[in-house]
Design a protein around this motif. Sequence first.
Motif, PDB file in Angstrom:
ATOM      1  N   GLY A 132       1.255 -21.458   6.767  1.00 40.81           N
ATOM      2  CA  GLY A 132       1.627 -21.893   8.104  1.00 40.81           C
ATOM      3  C   GLY A 132       2.195 -20.823   8.999  1.00 40.81           C
ATOM      4  N   SER A 133       2.309 -19.579   8.494  1.00 37.22           N
ATOM      5  CA  SER A 133       2.887 -18.517   9.321  1.00 37.22           C
ATOM      6  C   SER A 133       2.392 -17.160   8.850  1.00 37.22           C
ATOM      7  CB  SER A 133       4.422 -18.547   9.242  1.00 37.22           C
ATOM      8  OG  SER A 133       4.853 -18.168   7.942  1.00 37.22           O
ATOM      9  N   VAL A 134       2.555 -16.160   9.715  1.00 38.26           N
ATOM     10  CA  VAL A 134       2.207 -14.794   9.333  1.00 38.26           C
ATOM     11  C   VAL A 134       3.093 -14.338   8.180  1.00 38.26           C
ATOM     12  CG1 VAL A 134       2.161 -12.385  10.093  1.00 38.26           C
ATOM     13  CG2 VAL A 134       1.319 -14.185  11.610  1.00 38.26           C
ATOM     14  N   MET A 135       4.362 -14.762   8.179  1.00 38.35           N
ATOM     15  CA  MET A 135       5.251 -14.390   7.080  1.00 38.35           C
ATOM     16  C   MET A 135       4.733 -14.930   5.749  1.00 38.35           C
ATOM     17  SD  MET A 135       7.826 -12.697   6.075  1.00 38.35           S
ATOM     18  CE  MET A 135       9.085 -12.342   7.307  1.00 38.35           C
ATOM     19  N   ASP A 136       4.152 -16.135   5.753  1.00 43.57           N
ATOM     20  CA  ASP A 136       3.527 -16.653   4.535  1.00 43.57           C
ATOM     21  C   ASP A 136       2.440 -15.695   4.044  1.00 43.57           C
ATOM     22  OD1 ASP A 136       5.079 -18.920   4.495  1.00 43.57           O
ATOM     23  OD2 ASP A 136       3.537 -20.240   5.335  1.00 43.57           O
ATOM     24  N   ILE A 137       1.600 -15.240   4.966  1.00 42.85           N
ATOM     25  CA  ILE A 137       0.463 -14.386   4.600  1.00 42.85           C
ATOM     26  C   ILE A 137       0.943 -13.065   4.013  1.00 42.85           C
ATOM     27  CG2 ILE A 137      -1.539 -13.128   5.491  1.00 42.85           C
ATOM     28  CD1 ILE A 137      -1.769 -15.345   7.650  1.00 42.85           C
ATOM     29  N   VAL A 138       1.846 -12.373   4.715  1.00 44.35           N
ATOM     30  CA  VAL A 138       2.277 -11.056   4.245  1.00 44.35           C
ATOM     31  C   VAL A 138       3.118 -11.171   2.974  1.00 44.35           C
ATOM     32  CG1 VAL A 138       2.124 -10.009   6.532  1.00 44.35           C
ATOM     33  CG2 VAL A 138       4.291 -11.024   5.804  1.00 44.35           C
ATOM     34  N   SER A 139       3.840 -12.291   2.809  1.00 43.96           N
ATOM     35  CA  SER A 139       4.625 -12.485   1.590  1.00 43.96           C
ATOM     36  C   SER A 139       3.724 -12.695   0.385  1.00 43.96           C
ATOM     37  CB  SER A 139       5.569 -13.681   1.751  1.00 43.96           C
ATOM     38  OG  SER A 139       6.548 -13.437   2.737  1.00 43.96           O
ATOM     39  N   ALA A 156       1.423   0.131  -0.356  1.00 46.20           N
ATOM     40  CA  ALA A 156       2.059   0.588   0.883  1.00 46.20           C
ATOM     41  C   ALA A 156       1.690  -0.309   2.052  1.00 46.20           C
ATOM     42  CB  ALA A 156       1.656   2.029   1.176  1.00 46.20           C
ATOM     43  N   MET A 157       0.428  -0.731   2.122  1.00 43.94           N
ATOM     44  CA  MET A 157      -0.010  -1.572   3.231  1.00 43.94           C
ATOM     45  C   MET A 157       0.721  -2.910   3.230  1.00 43.94           C
ATOM     46  SD  MET A 157      -4.086  -0.708   3.167  1.00 43.94           S
ATOM     47  CE  MET A 157      -4.461  -1.575   4.675  1.00 43.94           C
ATOM     48  N   ALA A 158       0.900  -3.488   2.039  1.00 43.97           N
ATOM     49  CA  ALA A 158       1.606  -4.767   1.945  1.00 43.97           C
ATOM     50  C   ALA A 158       3.071  -4.608   2.344  1.00 43.97           C
ATOM     51  CB  ALA A 158       1.494  -5.321   0.524  1.00 43.97           C
ATOM     52  N   ILE A 159       3.690  -3.506   1.925  1.00 45.70           N
ATOM     53  CA  ILE A 159       5.091  -3.255   2.281  1.00 45.70           C
ATOM     54  C   ILE A 159       5.240  -3.094   3.785  1.00 45.70           C
ATOM     55  CG2 ILE A 159       6.973  -1.573   2.112  1.00 45.70           C
ATOM     56  CD1 ILE A 159       6.072  -1.023  -0.760  1.00 45.70           C
ATOM     57  N   VAL A 160       4.346  -2.314   4.394  1.00 46.40           N
ATOM     58  CA  VAL A 160       4.427  -2.058   5.836  1.00 46.40           C
ATOM     59  C   VAL A 160       4.275  -3.352   6.626  1.00 46.40           C
ATOM     60  CG1 VAL A 160       3.219  -0.986   7.783  1.00 46.40           C
ATOM     61  CG2 VAL A 160       3.703   0.348   5.729  1.00 46.40           C
ATOM     62  N   GLU A 161       3.299  -4.179   6.264  1.00 44.67           N
ATOM     63  CA  GLU A 161       3.083  -5.417   7.016  1.00 44.67           C
ATOM     64  C   GLU A 161       4.288  -6.347   6.908  1.00 44.67           C
ATOM     65  OE1 GLU A 161      -0.637  -7.298   6.238  1.00 44.67           O
ATOM     66  OE2 GLU A 161      -1.809  -5.651   7.087  1.00 44.67           O
ATOM     67  N   LEU A 162       4.853  -6.448   5.712  1.00 46.54           N
ATOM     68  CA  LEU A 162       6.027  -7.301   5.546  1.00 46.54           C
ATOM     69  C   LEU A 162       7.209  -6.761   6.347  1.00 46.54           C
ATOM     70  CD1 LEU A 162       7.318  -9.730   4.119  1.00 46.54           C
ATOM     71  CD2 LEU A 162       7.894  -8.205   2.220  1.00 46.54           C
ATOM     72  N   TYR A 163       7.432  -5.460   6.269  1.00 41.14           N
ATOM     73  CA  TYR A 163       8.560  -4.842   6.973  1.00 41.14           C
ATOM     74  C   TYR A 163       8.413  -4.979   8.491  1.00 41.14           C
ATOM     75  CZ  TYR A 163      11.570  -1.136   8.830  1.00 41.14           C
ATOM     76  OH  TYR A 163      12.501  -0.433   9.553  1.00 41.14           O
TER      77      TYR A 163
END
Length: 388
Positions: A132-139, A156-163
């Motif tokens: 339901g959110s971008v935070m769900d996706i990156v998490s 690194a890509m996953a860390i950057v998107e979450l940060y």
Amino acid sequence: MRGEKMSGREGLLLNGEQDQVPLGEIVQLSQIRGDRNRVTTALKDSILQEGLLYPPIVASVTPALLEEYIGFTNRTWGGDANFDDFADRLRLDGNYYLMVAGHTRCAAVEELINEGALPADIEMPVKVVKMGSVMDIVSVQRADNLHSAPPKEREAMAIVELYVWGLENGSWSNKKEFLNSQSSQNINITRGTLRDALHYANLPSRIRNFILGGAIKYSVGVEMGAGVPIMLDFFAYKMGFSGFDDSAINEESKRQIELATEVFLDRLCIEIVSGNRSTGKNRSILESRVLIRNELERMKGVMVPVSDEPLFTLQEPPSQIIDGEIRNLRRALNDMTVRHASGLLSDMIKGQEGLLGSDEVDSLLEKLKSAENYEYQSLGGIALSASI
């Protein structure tokens, strides 16, 4: 970046329903994220013999959420994708399937389809999770990395998107708060890991593709990424501005400065892969950064000149600067095709099509092929292979 348990949003990975869907109906944002995956023959053979033992994970997302996530990835990775590009993938339930984990497996299936080993309309098993959110996706992307031990560049890509998403939405306001937040969830991301990931994110997408494709080591890419701010200032000064943050820089000038920086880095990568630059302890990359920094500081009048002659004349026309960098790149490419033979070099030449055009790329590939034939014959039929 390892933990023992998942909770909250990460627990979404434990849920989900199974489905079968043609690959062409899944939204993949590889073209934005520079997400070029290394596909091994072993993986393709396994898929042909045993099928997909671990189905990729797709998010079932609303059109509004997909558009929001595309905008976020465009901002984060410098992409230009348009939500309308995926209109034909809207499902009957009004949602989209967005790939969030298993990109390499999907790339392997796509290669098998292109090779004729699998039918074009084959349906691929996937695990569908509603988000339901971008935070769900990156998490979820980060949680998948906790258990799959991906290459450092993908981590690194996953860390950057979450940060970055957390910064934009107030979940944390600085690096320390982000690291503390992850630590509270039993996820160990060190300051050095975050620093390196953010340096990697500085790189243009074409340069990231060289790393994702295996031609350039992640550690070397991190050093190049750390030097990008210096290079941007360097070319801004060459074009007559006070730096890349000069308020007088318009969008066209910004694009020209970024292009000059990208071509400079491109040439550096070509020289590394062709063996003309040593990367022992990343020394050559560090020396290049120091050279640019010293010249930049000399121009600013902050330090004693490192030489009597400047490297360039101030306020050169942007087209002249870019043409000069492209000439340097062409020299490196031509030198590479004459002296070296490697599949990695072939991939890097193909990556120049958008810059040099298809005719010139085809010509360079022919030169490389001639060099490969020469090396093969001169060694009595034993072909050379090179890797970084």
